[in-house]
Every structure is written in structure tokens, then in C-alpha cells.
Design an enzyme around this catalytic site. Sequence first.
Site, mmCIF file in Angstrom:
data_model
loop_
_atom_site.group_PDB
_atom_site.id
_atom_site.type_symbol
_atom_site.label_atom_id
_atom_site.label_comp_id
_atom_site.label_asym_id
_atom_site.label_seq_id
_atom_site.Cartn_x
_atom_site.Cartn_y
_atom_site.Cartn_z
ATOM 1 N N ASN A 23 6.263 3.276 -14.544
ATOM 2 C CA ASN A 23 5.982 1.908 -14.120
ATOM 3 C C ASN A 23 5.946 0.928 -15.290
ATOM 4 O OD1 ASN A 23 5.911 2.636 -11.422
ATOM 5 N ND2 ASN A 23 3.707 2.997 -11.413
ATOM 6 N N ASP A 116 11.093 2.900 -2.600
ATOM 7 C CA ASP A 116 10.468 3.831 -1.678
ATOM 8 C C ASP A 116 10.054 3.170 -0.373
ATOM 9 O OD1 ASP A 116 10.667 6.040 -3.251
ATOM 10 O OD2 ASP A 116 8.765 5.701 -4.267
ATOM 11 N N ARG A 121 6.298 -4.575 1.307
ATOM 12 C CA ARG A 121 5.807 -5.040 0.005
ATOM 13 C C ARG A 121 6.451 -6.404 -0.243
ATOM 14 N NH1 ARG A 121 6.205 -0.029 -4.179
ATOM 15 N NH2 ARG A 121 8.194 0.439 -3.209
ATOM 16 N N PRO A 122 5.925 -7.456 0.375
ATOM 17 C CA PRO A 122 6.573 -8.759 0.305
ATOM 18 C C PRO A 122 6.560 -9.335 -1.107
ATOM 19 C CG PRO A 122 4.404 -8.946 1.310
ATOM 20 C CD PRO A 122 4.678 -7.490 1.152
ATOM 21 N N ASP A 307 -0.650 5.344 -6.045
ATOM 22 C CA ASP A 307 0.379 6.339 -6.360
ATOM 23 C C ASP A 307 -0.192 7.753 -6.493
ATOM 24 O OD1 ASP A 307 2.471 4.589 -6.284
ATOM 25 O OD2 ASP A 307 2.739 4.424 -8.443
ATOM 26 N N LEU A 329 -4.003 -0.531 -0.103
ATOM 27 C CA LEU A 329 -2.839 -1.258 -0.613
ATOM 28 C C LEU A 329 -1.618 -1.029 0.264
ATOM 29 C CD1 LEU A 329 -3.327 -0.501 -4.408
ATOM 30 C CD2 LEU A 329 -3.978 -2.559 -3.166
#
EC number: 2.5.1.7
Length: 427
Positions: A23, A116, A121-122, A307, A329
Amino acid sequence: MKKMIVKGEQKLTGEVTVGGAKNSAVALIPAAILAETPVKLDSVPDILDVHNLMIILRSMNVESHFNHGVLEIDPTQIKKAPLPGDAIRSLRASYYFMGALLGKFGEATVGFPGGDDIGPRPIDQHIKGFKALGAVVEEEGNKVHIKAGSEGLKGARIFFDLVSVGATINVLLAAVMAKGTTIMENAAKEPEIVDLATFLNNMGAKIRGAGTDVIRIEGVDSLKATNTHTVIPDRIEAGTYLAFAAANGNGVLVKNVITEHLDPFIAKLQEMGVRLEINEDSIYVPGGDLLAPVTVKTAPYPGFATDLQQPITPLLLKAKGTSQVIDTLYPGRVLHIKEMQSMGANISSKDGIITIKNSESLIGSEVSAGEIRAGVSLLGLALMSKGTTVINNADNILRGYERIIDKLRGLSIKIEIITDNREDGDK
């Protein structure tokens, strides 16, 4: 597509070294195009996401070379060009080119990102930030076009409606060379954001407050790399191996760990009764502990990382009692559940709560890795099960975990990878 063939009842033993953070790398690579000089990154994970980003760089006439963890990027001949759709669609983090291109050229056209399948996830917070800096944003089909005004980007005060790692990084990339001062409030605090700010500051940026919820950016005219930046260790990879070691290990040492980055995860393992020997940059897990059930609730950093909610699942299945996972989330992050049920796991999801009960009779099955973390959780479960498990779509695991087959081999685990070249309909 690749398949993993995993024989069950294999115990992990030995040591494993954690690689650079996925990430972080996927933000640092787009950030490199802001430099007026070649850039060198060390400890870059050798994963598919990195190679896809290199394809995107090439489409902009940016040469890059990757060798044994060292990625060299030369943005000095960069050209404005439409970004290749396939690479964009396969990799959500490609949206960081929005901020980087906006900061570099004052405009960007990027296809809506893929990645994914873990629910919506805007990118509304990203767009809100770009508009605050003075950019005009137009959406056309599956593309978004962002363009600075005639006077370029100007610093602004931006309050994010929700904590978003992606929006914090993207707006940071756009603001680093904007005129004046940008203040981002309710910013994400993840270690990967600190890593990015360190990289940019070493090139001449003026960023303060990374790692807190208020980040101040004084715009600069240019960025120049003068040294090699080393990517921080991957806390998600480290947590995955720690969970596997606690669930199914017989003495595992996880090396190259920044333990503070894993504080909430470590606390949850200890709450379960997992013995850990925590050293300066490594953690030893003896294994074989009696485990208590817990409730895991994900939250933005420094909370429990979303995650890691799937990779900890095989461990929760060994606890004596009922555990719960609440992903605040991404409540849609449940692609592992149906697959685990087919292997005999007592796991279910209802009203945003995943319920996990002790499961003794686990049997290998044919399953599918729907995304990175779901896939790796199935791998962990397969090692605990009887018989053989076939994990289809194993590419999803490989794109997030560097050299995972080699690393597991170092932990006395044997896994076979085969490539399935059959066309749909073939027998």
C-alpha cells in the site's frame, strides 16, 4: 489464471522476512512522476500491482527498471497520454495518477479504477479535494477528467467528510506543488501516508503533520530526488504470517516488522491468548496456544486494519467459543465466507456482523480467491484442513503477497502452482 494446490495439515515452522508495503509502493510509484529527476525506490515488493503500475508509466514515456526490490523510475521524458484501460481497471491504486498528473500537468484523464471486489469505494472525497484546489472535474462514461483553472492549483483548507486513505494520498499528490498552503483536516493517519510524505519531503516538498489528522502542505516549485527511498515493511503481510503462525505454527519468527504499526493487531492476538515474543524488528510466535474468542472491529488507523480481518479468520476458527468481526469500513468484505463454509468452517454473516465459531472438522475443497485478502485467508484455512484444497483465481493472492510460495517454502510449507489455460467450455 493460476491455481494453488494446497495439501492440508501442514504446520508452519521457521522464519519469514516481510517485504516492502504494497500500500506504500502503489502510492510512491505514481508520486515519482512529480520529480524532475530519476527516482530510486528500494524494498519494493515484486507483485503484479507494481508491474501494472510500470505499464502505466510506460504509457506516459516514463522508463522504469525493477531488479531485486530496487525500482528505478525516470520521469524526465514524461508525456501526457491517455492511461491504458486494462491496467487501470485491474488496479484500484491507479487512481493515484489522478493527483500526481494533476500536480504535474494541471490535468488528468483517468478511467474509473478497478481492484478488489470488496464493496463500493467511492471517490467523492478525492473529487471534493481536487475541486477545493481549484480544479474542474467532469465525469464522462467510465472516465473522469480533472483540469486546473487558468492560474493553476491553489492551496485550500479541505475537511474530509470521512477518513479516506485514498483521498488523503490523492489530494496530497495534487497539493504538493500547488500555490500557497493546503490544510487537510480529518486526514487518514496510516503509516503508508507517512512513508509517502517522507519520500516527497526528501525531494523538497514541505509537508507537516503526516500521521495526524491535520496535514499542512506548503506548495513548492519543483521536486528532485537526491537519495534512495526505502519502502516501509508491509504491516498487512506481517499480520497475515503472524495469524497463520498463531493458528497453525510450531515456532515461527516474522522478521522486518515495525511493531508499532501492528499495535491493534498484536493486542487482539494477545487478547486471544497468543504468546508473542516481541523484539525490536521481529516477532516470534511459539504456537500451540489455547485460544479465546474475541470481537474484531475494524477502524481507520490506528484501529484494527480492514485488510487483516480476513487473514485472522483461520485463527478465530480455532478459538473455543464464538468470535465476531464487524468491518466498519467495508461491510461487503465477505467473499471468503461462502468458500470457507464449503470447507466445513462454522462462519456466517448477517446484518454486517460476521460470526465465527470453533470449527474442528475442516476438509479441503475447491474454492475461489475472490480478492487478495479473502484468497489468502483461504490459503491459511487450507493448511489447517484435512485433504487437498484447490484455490482458483490464485492470481489475486499473488498480486498482493510478494513471493508467497517461496516464503511459505521457507516455513516448511509446500504449495503447487499451476496455470489453467483452458478456455471456458473446455473439459
